[in-house]
Design a protein around this motif. Structure first.
Motif, PDB file in Angstrom:
ATOM      1  N   GLU A  17       0.844  -1.194   0.000  1.00 12.45           N
ATOM      2  CA  GLU A  17       0.000   0.000   0.000  1.00 12.45           C
ATOM      3  C   GLU A  17       0.879   1.243   0.000  1.00 12.45           C
ATOM      4  OE1 GLU A  17      -3.788   1.708   2.631  1.00 12.45           O
ATOM      5  OE2 GLU A  17      -2.979  -0.304   2.950  1.00 12.45           O
ATOM      6  N   ASP A  18       0.509   2.251  -0.778  1.00 11.89           N
ATOM      7  CA  ASP A  18       1.277   3.483  -0.876  1.00 11.89           C
ATOM      8  C   ASP A  18       0.839   4.426   0.242  1.00 11.89           C
ATOM      9  OD1 ASP A  18       2.557   5.808  -1.499  1.00 11.89           O
ATOM     10  OD2 ASP A  18       1.750   6.006  -3.523  1.00 11.89           O
ATOM     11  N   PRO A  19       1.714   4.706   1.223  1.00 12.13           N
ATOM     12  CA  PRO A  19       1.320   5.590   2.320  1.00 12.13           C
ATOM     13  C   PRO A  19       0.890   6.979   1.839  1.00 12.13           C
ATOM     14  CG  PRO A  19       3.316   4.392   2.896  1.00 12.13           C
ATOM     15  CD  PRO A  19       3.055   4.116   1.446  1.00 12.13           C
TER      16      PRO A  19
ATOM     17  N   THR B 190      12.855  -0.275   1.954  1.00 13.83           N
ATOM     18  CA  THR B 190      12.395   1.097   1.752  1.00 13.83           C
ATOM     19  C   THR B 190      11.611   1.587   2.960  1.00 13.83           C
ATOM     20  OG1 THR B 190      12.147   0.633  -0.615  1.00 13.83           O
ATOM     21  CG2 THR B 190      11.179   2.669   0.187  1.00 13.83           C
ATOM     22  N   LEU B 191      11.832   2.844   3.325  1.00 14.36           N
ATOM     23  CA  LEU B 191      11.013   3.525   4.328  1.00 14.36           C
ATOM     24  C   LEU B 191      10.109   4.496   3.579  1.00 14.36           C
ATOM     25  CD1 LEU B 191      12.288   5.257   7.600  1.00 14.36           C
ATOM     26  CD2 LEU B 191      10.518   6.256   6.174  1.00 14.36           C
ATOM     27  N   ARG B 192       8.800   4.363   3.797  1.00  9.33           N
ATOM     28  CA  ARG B 192       7.843   5.277   3.177  1.00  9.33           C
ATOM     29  C   ARG B 192       6.900   5.802   4.248  1.00  9.33           C
ATOM     30  NH1 ARG B 192       4.689   2.172  -1.066  1.00  9.33           N
ATOM     31  NH2 ARG B 192       4.956   0.484   0.442  1.00  9.33           N
ATOM     32  N   ALA B 193       6.633   7.094   4.182  1.00  7.37           N
ATOM     33  CA  ALA B 193       5.740   7.711   5.159  1.00  7.37           C
ATOM     34  C   ALA B 193       5.086   8.934   4.532  1.00  7.37           C
ATOM     35  CB  ALA B 193       6.508   8.110   6.420  1.00  7.37           C
ATOM     36  N   ALA B 194       3.995   9.373   5.131  1.00  7.77           N
ATOM     37  CA  ALA B 194       3.302  10.573   4.668  1.00  7.77           C
ATOM     38  C   ALA B 194       2.654  11.268   5.854  1.00  7.77           C
ATOM     39  CB  ALA B 194       2.254  10.222   3.618  1.00  7.77           C
TER      40      ALA B 194
ATOM     41  N   VAL C 160      -0.643  17.015   2.126  1.00  6.29           N
ATOM     42  CA  VAL C 160       0.104  15.810   2.515  1.00  6.29           C
ATOM     43  C   VAL C 160       1.515  15.882   1.938  1.00  6.29           C
ATOM     44  CG1 VAL C 160       0.299  13.301   2.183  1.00  6.29           C
ATOM     45  CG2 VAL C 160      -1.918  14.322   2.735  1.00  6.29           C
ATOM     46  N   VAL C 161       2.497  15.605   2.781  1.00  5.69           N
ATOM     47  CA  VAL C 161       3.889  15.494   2.333  1.00  5.69           C
ATOM     48  C   VAL C 161       4.336  14.054   2.538  1.00  5.69           C
ATOM     49  CG1 VAL C 161       6.269  16.238   2.672  1.00  5.69           C
ATOM     50  CG2 VAL C 161       4.416  17.899   2.873  1.00  5.69           C
ATOM     51  N   GLY C 162       4.842  13.437   1.480  1.00  7.10           N
ATOM     52  CA  GLY C 162       5.288  12.051   1.536  1.00  7.10           C
ATOM     53  C   GLY C 162       6.800  11.937   1.520  1.00  7.10           C
TER      54      GLY C 162
END
Length: 235
Positions: A19-21, A46-50, A122-124
């Motif tokens: 899932e794309d945060p 990978t680290l992904r956050a938003a 939102v900033v990702g």
């Protein structure tokens, strides 16, 4: 995996690796979730956050959250990585570690109107932890966190630190205005004073204006490119 603990005013929402945060955060923001939600996925490579924001200022001013998150990331990694690791920020959201590209920040909002107050923004963050190739020499301009002397930096701790430092800069921005953020960001900016090409425009990157618009010298003319040009469609 260690539990991720966020500072007061922020709340975490973990999603699966598929899932794309960023898209999830945009969806939740459009549905009316509280500001301060941090949607994240800690993958093996990978680290992904938003981060979800609810600005109370026009979009052209709220876009300062993009460089705010950039400075927050630099401060966070600077607190955890060895002192010789250098982190710089591209105007367009790209992240540089020891001079090489290493992930990016991206941004979306409920409106593209510069003078409108957005319902949400939102900033990702996307950060590769391990190189995509077993032969990094084939892509010398691209790197990953653990290839740059940061093998001891755990992703959960980095995410926590990113949230804390970003919140600190949000508070400073609210209390002191844009000047301290502007000064900090300029000291971390990549490519300032150099010839660059961005969004089909080539010229000398002179710096930024008071709203972080890029000042680009082209022959005898200077063009301003607004941060709003970086907005993605988060719907």
């Amino acid at each position: 995996m260690n539990e991720v603990i966020f500072p007061p005013l922020m709340a975490g929402h973990e999603v699966s690796g598929s899932e794309d945060p960023f898209q999830t955060a945009c969806m939740k923001a459009a549905l009316g979730c509280d500001a301060g939600m941090v949607v994240y996925a800690l993958g093996s490579d990978t680290l992904r956050a938003a981060l979800v924001f609810a600005p109370e200022v026009p979009l052209q001013d709220a876009m300062a959250m993009l460089p705010t998150c950039g400075v927050g990331f630099q401060n966070a990694l600077g607190a955890l990585a060895p002192p010789e690791v250098a982190v710089h920020l591209e105007w367009g959201g790209g992240l540089r570690i020891n001079g090489a590209r290493c992930g990016r920040l991206r941004v979306a909002a409920s409106t593209g109107g510069a003078d409108e107050v957005p319902d949400w923004l939102v900033v990702g963050l996307e950060l590769p932890l391990w190189p995509a190739s077993d032969d990094p020499g084939t892509t010398p301009d691209d790197t990953a966190l653990y290839a740059e002397g940061c093998a001891d930096v755990e992703a959960p701790a980095l995410l926590e630190s990113f949230a804390r430092h970003t919140l600190n800069w949000i508070t400073r921005w609210e209390d002191e205005g844009v000047k301290p953020l502007h000064a900090e960001w300029r000291g971390l900016a990549h490519g300032m004073g150099e010839e660059i090409e961005i969004m089909g425009n080539a010229g000398t990157f002179l710096g930024v204006d008071e709203r972080f618009g890029m000042l680009l010298r082209q022959d005898e003319d200077t063009t301003m490119i607004s941060l709003t040009e970086l907005l993605e469609d988060g719907r």
